[in-house]
Each structure stands twice: as structure tokens, then as C-alpha cells.
Design a protein around this motif. Structure first.
Motif, PDB file in Angstrom:
ATOM      1  N   GLY A 104      22.767 -23.870   3.650  1.00 25.11           N
ATOM      2  CA  GLY A 104      23.065 -23.578   2.250  1.00 25.11           C
ATOM      3  C   GLY A 104      24.229 -24.350   1.661  1.00 25.11           C
ATOM      4  N   ASN A 105      24.705 -25.373   2.346  1.00 24.71           N
ATOM      5  CA  ASN A 105      25.793 -26.194   1.817  1.00 24.71           C
ATOM      6  C   ASN A 105      25.242 -27.264   0.889  1.00 24.71           C
ATOM      7  N   ARG A 106      26.078 -27.706  -0.040  1.00 23.91           N
ATOM      8  CA  ARG A 106      25.673 -28.743  -0.995  1.00 23.91           C
ATOM      9  C   ARG A 106      26.345 -30.062  -0.646  1.00 23.91           C
ATOM     10  N   ASN A 107      25.534 -31.094  -0.537  1.00 25.60           N
ATOM     11  CA  ASN A 107      26.065 -32.419  -0.233  1.00 25.60           C
ATOM     12  C   ASN A 107      26.511 -33.111  -1.520  1.00 25.60           C
ATOM     13  N   THR A 108      27.435 -34.060  -1.389  1.00 29.52           N
ATOM     14  CA  THR A 108      27.891 -34.824  -2.547  1.00 29.52           C
ATOM     15  C   THR A 108      27.160 -36.152  -2.681  1.00 29.52           C
ATOM     16  N   CYS A 109      26.542 -36.614  -1.611  1.00 28.20           N
ATOM     17  CA  CYS A 109      25.766 -37.851  -1.658  1.00 28.20           C
ATOM     18  C   CYS A 109      24.729 -37.806  -0.531  1.00 28.20           C
ATOM     19  N   ALA A 110      23.876 -38.795  -0.488  1.00 28.75           N
ATOM     20  CA  ALA A 110      22.813 -38.846   0.518  1.00 28.75           C
ATOM     21  C   ALA A 110      23.399 -39.123   1.900  1.00 28.75           C
ATOM     22  N   PRO A 111      22.687 -38.692   2.961  1.00 29.61           N
ATOM     23  CA  PRO A 111      23.172 -39.012   4.303  1.00 29.61           C
ATOM     24  C   PRO A 111      23.261 -40.519   4.499  1.00 29.61           C
ATOM     25  N   ARG A 112      24.127 -40.909   5.398  1.00 32.80           N
ATOM     26  CA  ARG A 112      24.469 -42.295   5.724  1.00 32.80           C
ATOM     27  C   ARG A 112      25.497 -42.866   4.759  1.00 32.80           C
ATOM     28  N   ASN A 113      25.889 -42.087   3.741  1.00 32.70           N
ATOM     29  CA  ASN A 113      26.986 -42.458   2.856  1.00 32.70           C
ATOM     30  C   ASN A 113      28.202 -41.630   3.247  1.00 32.70           C
ATOM     31  N   TYR A 114      29.364 -42.214   3.030  1.00 36.38           N
ATOM     32  CA  TYR A 114      30.598 -41.551   3.423  1.00 36.38           C
ATOM     33  C   TYR A 114      31.347 -41.110   2.175  1.00 36.38           C
ATOM     34  N   ALA A 115      31.507 -39.821   2.036  1.00 42.59           N
ATOM     35  CA  ALA A 115      32.285 -39.251   0.936  1.00 42.59           C
ATOM     36  C   ALA A 115      33.445 -38.488   1.543  1.00 42.59           C
ATOM     37  N   ARG A 116      34.603 -38.622   0.935  1.00 40.31           N
ATOM     38  CA  ARG A 116      35.795 -37.951   1.450  1.00 40.31           C
ATOM     39  C   ARG A 116      36.476 -37.224   0.305  1.00 40.31           C
ATOM     40  N   ARG A 117      36.911 -36.015   0.592  1.00 42.67           N
ATOM     41  CA  ARG A 117      37.594 -35.229  -0.428  1.00 42.67           C
ATOM     42  C   ARG A 117      39.053 -35.074  -0.030  1.00 42.67           C
ATOM     43  N   HIS A 118      39.924 -35.188  -1.029  1.00 45.88           N
ATOM     44  CA  HIS A 118      41.347 -34.899  -0.835  1.00 45.88           C
ATOM     45  C   HIS A 118      41.775 -34.084  -2.056  1.00 45.88           C
ATOM     46  N   GLY A 119      41.884 -32.770  -1.864  1.00 46.22           N
ATOM     47  CA  GLY A 119      42.179 -31.909  -3.011  1.00 46.22           C
ATOM     48  C   GLY A 119      41.009 -31.916  -3.967  1.00 46.22           C
TER      49      GLY A 119
END
Length: 186
Positions: free
Chosen positions: A164-179
């Protein structure tokens, strides 16, 4: 996990326990060795309605008194047994037929879910025993146990979406959150 399409915070157990942030999903990648105080604190932090804790392989298995599947059950809330059929055993998930192969270099130990209240997520192909499960605990939190390590970004993507989690982009892409800042690495 880095290329799963999901953002996450990477932290030690101590940093997690010191944080006031509430997480929807917490993944314990290598929580093998916990003392009684650490176990109690981690359980208190994740056992809240709306929180899902994901435990991989031998979470809580190593105690000051030796190896203990009872300690694993205490930590995860799921009854787990150990056997010696780990080498070469593959784990397949039922929700999308995702499979985690078991090469000969795997540890001889294998962890099997033996909890009738847990819902099977995946089985070991060699004997059809449950190797991955989810259980809703009495406090409304969920515990997930997976007897092997996920080995690809697509496996992480499939599992996290299933939970039930929501992704920010498609797999094989790297997204990073800081705050509140999200960075996409292309």
C-alpha cells in the motif's frame, strides 16, 4: 531499495528510536542482534495502528543467550520456525509470482512462518512452506516477515506497492527525499 522508485530515510536503529517522526512502513534489513531494551523500544515504536514493520531473514534471531526463534516471534509478532533447508531454496510471492532465487551460497538456515493468523505472501518452492507472510497484530499494526533478502529494485517495488505504499517514480529510477525536498537522479 535505492532504485525502487520509493523515497526513504536510511538510519540506524538508534537514530530511528530517537526520531519523533512516524513512519507508515519501517523496514528492518538486518536487525539480527537486539538486546532486551532495544527489542522493547523497537516494538513500542512500530506497534501502532497504521504502521507496517517489514522484517527480513533472521530479525531478532541472535540473542545474548544464543539463537532464538521465540525472540523472533517476540520482535515480529509472527510465529517463525527455523530449519536447515536454506541452501538453494527459492521463495515465490503469490501476489505477482515474483521469485527470489536461492543460490547454493545461501545460509543453511531457513525461516518458515508457522503462524495460522498470518496471511501467506510467499512460499518456498521446494516444499511449499510459508516463507513470507503478513499479520495484523492486536494493536492494529501490521508485521511482515520475509525469509530471504529482496535482491532487485523491481522486487522492492512490487512488495512496497503490495503493502500500500506510493512510489514517486518508476522502478529502476533513483529518488531521494530530504525533508520536503525530493531529488530525482537521472
Amino acid at each position: 531499495l535505492f532504485r525502487s522508485g520509493f523515497t526513504f530515510d536510511l538510519m540506524s536503529d538508534k537514530d530511528f528510536l530517537a526520531s519523533n517522526k512516524k513512519y507508515k512502513t519501517v523496514i528492518f534489513v538486518n536487525a539480527f542482534t537486539l538486546n532486551a531494551a532495544e527489542r522493547k523500544a523497537l516494538k513500542a515504536k512500530v506497534r501502532r495502528k497504521g504502521t507496517t514493520a517489514v522484517y527480513l531473514f533472521g530479525a531478532g534471531y541472535v540473542t545474548p543467550e544464543g539463537f532464538s526463534t521465540s525472540a523472533m516471534e517476540d520482535l515480529t509478532g509472527i510465529r517463525i520456525l527455523a530449519d536447515d533447508k536454506g541452501r538453494g531454496s527459492s521463495l515465490q510471492f503469490g501476489f505477482n509470482k515474483m521469485s527470489i532465487p536461492g543460490p547454493g551460497t545461501d545460509a543453511p538456515e531457513r525461516f518458515v512462518v508457522a503462524d495460522p493468523a498470518a496471511k501467506t505472501l510467499g512460499i518456498y518452492l521446494n516444499d511449499k512452506k510459508c516463507g513470507a507472510a503478513v499479520k495484523t497484530l492486536a494493536d492494529g499494526s501490521k508485521a511482515v516477515f520475509i525469509g530471504k533478502y529482496l535482491r532487485s529494485e523491481v522486487q522492492w517495488y512490487n512488495l512496497l506497492r503490495h503493502l500500500g505504499n506510493r512510489n514517486t517514480c518508476a522502478p529502476r529510477n533513483y529518488a531521494r527525499r530530504h525533508g520536503d525536498l525530493v531529488m530525482f537522479h537521472t
